[in-house]
Scaffold this motif. Sequence first.
Motif, PDB file in Angstrom:
ATOM      1  N   THR A   3     -10.670   2.029   0.254  1.00  0.00           N
ATOM      2  CA  THR A   3     -10.065   1.500   1.474  1.00  0.00           C
ATOM      3  C   THR A   3      -8.631   1.983   1.608  1.00  0.00           C
ATOM      4  OG1 THR A   3     -11.485  -0.442   1.374  1.00  0.00           O
ATOM      5  CG2 THR A   3      -9.504  -0.627   2.720  1.00  0.00           C
ATOM      6  N   ARG A   4      -7.923   2.043   0.487  1.00  0.00           N
ATOM      7  CA  ARG A   4      -6.527   2.496   0.519  1.00  0.00           C
ATOM      8  C   ARG A   4      -6.449   3.952   0.995  1.00  0.00           C
ATOM      9  NH1 ARG A   4      -2.231   2.953  -4.472  1.00  0.00           N
ATOM     10  NH2 ARG A   4      -0.528   3.665  -3.181  1.00  0.00           N
ATOM     11  N   THR A   5      -7.305   4.798   0.458  1.00  0.00           N
ATOM     12  CA  THR A   5      -7.318   6.202   0.881  1.00  0.00           C
ATOM     13  C   THR A   5      -7.652   6.308   2.360  1.00  0.00           C
ATOM     14  OG1 THR A   5      -7.984   6.881  -1.325  1.00  0.00           O
ATOM     15  CG2 THR A   5      -8.345   8.466   0.444  1.00  0.00           C
ATOM     16  N   ASN A   7      -7.163   4.136   4.692  1.00  0.00           N
ATOM     17  CA  ASN A   7      -6.031   3.663   5.491  1.00  0.00           C
ATOM     18  C   ASN A   7      -4.900   4.686   5.544  1.00  0.00           C
ATOM     19  OD1 ASN A   7      -7.269   1.261   6.171  1.00  0.00           O
ATOM     20  ND2 ASN A   7      -6.432   0.169   4.412  1.00  0.00           N
ATOM     21  N   GLN A   8      -4.772   5.503   4.516  1.00  0.00           N
ATOM     22  CA  GLN A   8      -3.766   6.562   4.544  1.00  0.00           C
ATOM     23  C   GLN A   8      -4.199   7.713   5.447  1.00  0.00           C
ATOM     24  OE1 GLN A   8      -3.322   7.500   0.392  1.00  0.00           O
ATOM     25  NE2 GLN A   8      -1.664   6.005   0.114  1.00  0.00           N
TER      26      GLN A   8
END
Length: 59
Positions: A3-5, A7-8
């Motif tokens: 999810t972090r990737t 979102n980036q």
Amino acid sequence: MTTRTWNQLAPHIASTPKGNTHPGRVHVIQGWNTHHTQVLLLTDVEAAAWVAATAAGEN
């Protein structure tokens, strides 16, 4: 993809799409939408042969 990737890479897309373990399946972002897409998984040799065959067919 985490999810972090996601979102980036695509912060403007509100929800992270569900992952897929099928080889060659990717997410494509077009505007404000995501689409599942099938892509070709080729070695360098296979890709070169495909390009050569495609170019030969265009003449």
